[in-house]
Design a protein around this motif. Structure first.
Motif, short mmCIF file in Angstrom:
data_model
loop_
_atom_site.label_atom_id
_atom_site.label_comp_id
_atom_site.label_asym_id
_atom_site.label_seq_id
_atom_site.Cartn_x
_atom_site.Cartn_y
_atom_site.Cartn_z
N LEU A 116 -5.40 2.01 7.80
CA LEU A 116 -6.11 1.33 6.71
C LEU A 116 -5.46 -0.02 6.40
O LEU A 116 -6.17 -1.00 6.11
CB LEU A 116 -6.11 2.22 5.45
CG LEU A 116 -7.06 3.44 5.54
CD1 LEU A 116 -6.78 4.43 4.40
CD2 LEU A 116 -8.52 3.00 5.48
N LYS A 146 -2.56 7.32 9.14
CA LYS A 146 -3.82 7.03 8.46
C LYS A 146 -3.66 5.82 7.52
O LYS A 146 -4.50 4.91 7.53
CB LYS A 146 -4.30 8.25 7.67
CG LYS A 146 -4.86 9.35 8.58
CD LYS A 146 -5.39 10.54 7.76
CE LYS A 146 -4.26 11.30 7.10
NZ LYS A 146 -4.74 12.49 6.37
N GLY A 147 -2.59 5.80 6.75
CA GLY A 147 -2.35 4.66 5.87
C GLY A 147 -2.08 3.38 6.66
O GLY A 147 -2.56 2.30 6.29
N GLY A 153 5.47 11.76 6.57
CA GLY A 153 4.22 11.18 7.09
C GLY A 153 3.03 12.03 6.69
O GLY A 153 3.10 12.82 5.75
N ASP A 154 1.92 11.84 7.41
CA ASP A 154 0.71 12.60 7.10
C ASP A 154 0.92 14.08 7.41
O ASP A 154 1.33 14.43 8.52
CB ASP A 154 -0.47 12.08 7.92
CG ASP A 154 -0.95 10.71 7.43
OD1 ASP A 154 -0.94 10.49 6.21
OD2 ASP A 154 -1.33 9.89 8.28
N THR A 191 7.33 13.29 1.38
CA THR A 191 6.84 11.91 1.23
C THR A 191 7.98 10.92 1.22
O THR A 191 7.79 9.74 1.52
CB THR A 191 6.07 11.72 -0.10
OG1 THR A 191 6.81 12.33 -1.15
CG2 THR A 191 4.70 12.36 -0.01
N ASN A 229 0.81 -1.23 0.00
CA ASN A 229 0.00 0.00 0.00
C ASN A 229 0.84 1.28 0.00
O ASN A 229 0.29 2.37 -0.18
CB ASN A 229 -0.92 0.01 1.23
CG ASN A 229 -2.06 -0.97 1.10
OD1 ASN A 229 -2.44 -1.35 -0.01
ND2 ASN A 229 -2.61 -1.40 2.22
N LEU A 230 2.15 1.14 0.21
CA LEU A 230 2.99 2.32 0.37
C LEU A 230 2.89 3.33 -0.78
O LEU A 230 2.77 4.53 -0.54
CB LEU A 230 4.45 1.89 0.62
CG LEU A 230 5.40 2.99 1.11
CD1 LEU A 230 4.93 3.56 2.43
CD2 LEU A 230 6.82 2.45 1.23
N PRO A 231 2.92 2.86 -2.05
CA PRO A 231 2.82 3.84 -3.14
C PRO A 231 1.52 4.65 -3.10
O PRO A 231 1.50 5.82 -3.49
CB PRO A 231 2.88 2.99 -4.41
CG PRO A 231 3.50 1.70 -3.98
CD PRO A 231 3.10 1.49 -2.55
N LEU A 232 0.43 4.04 -2.63
CA LEU A 232 -0.85 4.75 -2.56
C LEU A 232 -0.98 5.55 -1.27
O LEU A 232 -1.52 6.66 -1.26
CB LEU A 232 -2.03 3.77 -2.63
CG LEU A 232 -2.36 3.17 -3.99
CD1 LEU A 232 -3.57 2.27 -3.87
CD2 LEU A 232 -2.66 4.29 -5.01
N PHE A 233 -0.54 4.98 -0.15
CA PHE A 233 -0.80 5.59 1.15
C PHE A 233 0.34 6.49 1.62
O PHE A 233 0.11 7.41 2.41
CB PHE A 233 -1.01 4.50 2.22
CG PHE A 233 -2.28 3.70 2.08
CD1 PHE A 233 -3.31 4.11 1.25
CD2 PHE A 233 -2.46 2.53 2.81
CE1 PHE A 233 -4.49 3.37 1.13
CE2 PHE A 233 -3.63 1.79 2.71
CZ PHE A 233 -4.64 2.21 1.87
N GLY A 234 1.56 6.21 1.20
CA GLY A 234 2.71 6.90 1.78
C GLY A 234 2.89 6.48 3.23
O GLY A 234 2.23 5.55 3.70
N PHE A 235 3.78 7.18 3.95
CA PHE A 235 4.02 6.89 5.35
C PHE A 235 3.00 7.62 6.21
O PHE A 235 2.46 8.63 5.81
CB PHE A 235 5.44 7.32 5.74
CG PHE A 235 6.50 6.53 5.03
CD1 PHE A 235 6.93 5.31 5.53
CD2 PHE A 235 7.05 6.98 3.84
CE1 PHE A 235 7.90 4.57 4.86
CE2 PHE A 235 8.00 6.24 3.17
CZ PHE A 235 8.43 5.03 3.68
#
Lengths: 243, 243
Positions: free
Chosen positions: B70, B66-67, B129-130, B154, B57-63
């Motif tokens: 999920l 929240k990611g 991160g976020d 990011t 999921n890292l490419p979509l969520f990043g660090f």
């Protein structure tokens, strides 16, 4: 080239629903959630509770798809009284991921407006939401190279625009912001003394909300399409010189 | 003041697990998830699958939290074969929210090191991160006013540090990065020609991973505590002048 860029230094653009479509993905996700929750709750109540959940979570989550997805999940569990199957929650996670992965669809005239203006002004992109998602959308938009500066922010308030105007080395009266949201891109820019060009999304006009147009001394502009933006910037630039 | 700041322009700090504690919140959340999933899966398998889910999921969520939350939810549904009750998933959402809301706990010596260095150098905070969570942690850390520049990114790769060094108007040999992660804060900074001070988190030494120390010409430093950082910066500054 219409007019002279000398009266305007910097032109800034919003991203979501100004340069590329975004809102419809949230609307579609919410519709799918309503289908999943149809056994438990009426659509109206669902929408109200989801908005409430999102509002309550905003200080922790900020804007963006990841926080929206977590709010969808939280509201779905609450609204179903814990009865929603885990598989349906899994579908909400997948829905969030498909939103993040969705192709970037430029609005009509976006590429042309950015191209035309980039020849005469340093352009700034000011966008709000998840850092990694916004960076990915900017990269996939094909427009990144045209922007001298990209600002991904948590809040689009007057303080944010004041900081960005200072960072670009210009002054508010030589700064033009282009966006679809009165609250996020028009009112705060007008409040700090800048120019704002409102491009309502999908031809919904909101100009009745802009208070006291006469006090704005021509700093507020509304156009129906991004295609009109370069000419309006040229007018602002020419008028500023005349003064 | 030990030494002279003349040989060093900018000192940059990482945030998570360098200035404030962060990792333990992820470890604790994972432990709670393991309890919830104990009926379905062994702890080892859970950890492996969670890591795999996060990586995918890292490419979509990043660090960021929240990611991570999920990914916790996605892995919990998968690992339980869809049998996990919605209420337990609700607990994972609540866990994520409590991580975002958790008080910021500075590491020992963080405030003192930042204070001491801020008198002599523009300081930069480089954190990942976020966006909204990092901004909130920076605000709550009480250290924000000491930083001339805050970069929430990011990815902490060589290109990121090259951009930050250029943006601060300095050159790599006059730039010092302080951080706990060899991969994110030490190796990429050394790769672009900067100085790096490694402060391993919780006294775990990893210096065996830094390849070819002799080639680094004294640009790599390791200290056991943030309290030693101002003196090391002063040494770097003094040595640079001698050359």
């Amino acid at each position: 080239v219409q007019g002279s860029p000398r009266g305007v230094d910097v032109v800034a653009f919003d991203g979501d629903d100004t340069l590329w479509h975004s809102e419809h993905l949230f609307t579609e996700a919410q519709a799918r959630m309503a289908e999943l929750l149809a056994p438990y709750v009426e659509r109206d109540e669902l929408e109200a509770r989801l908005r409430e959940t999102e509002r309550a979570n905003l200080p922790l989550f900020g804007f963006g798809v990841k926080g929206f997805t977590l709010s969808l999940i939280e509201a779905a569990i609450d609204l179903s009284g814990g009865a929603i199957p885990a598989r349906d929650i899994g579908e909400l996670v997948a829905l969030g991921k498909s939103m993040l992965d969705h192709p970037v669809e430029l609005l009509d005239g976006a590429a042309e407006a950015v191209e035309a203006l980039a020849d005469h002004h340093p352009l700034v992109l000011v966008t709000k939401g998840d850092l990694v998602h916004q960076e990915s959308k900017i990269a996939r938009s094909g427009l990144a190279a045209r922007f001298a500066r990209i600002e991904i922010v948590t809040n689009k308030d007057a303080a944010t625009y004041r900081r960005i105007i200072a960072a670009t080395g210009t002054s508010p009266e030589r700064f033009v912001m282009v966006g679809n949201s009165l609250k996020s891109e028009i009112e705060p820019v007008l409040a700090v003394g800048g120019h704002a060009i409102h491009v309502p999304y999908e031809h919904v006009s909101h100009h009745e909300h802009v208070a006291d147009l006469t006090a704005l001394q021509g700093r507020y502009h509304e156009v129906a399409s991004l295609r009109e933006v370069p000419a309006v910037v040229a007018q602002i630039a020419a008028r500023s010189i005349d003064r």
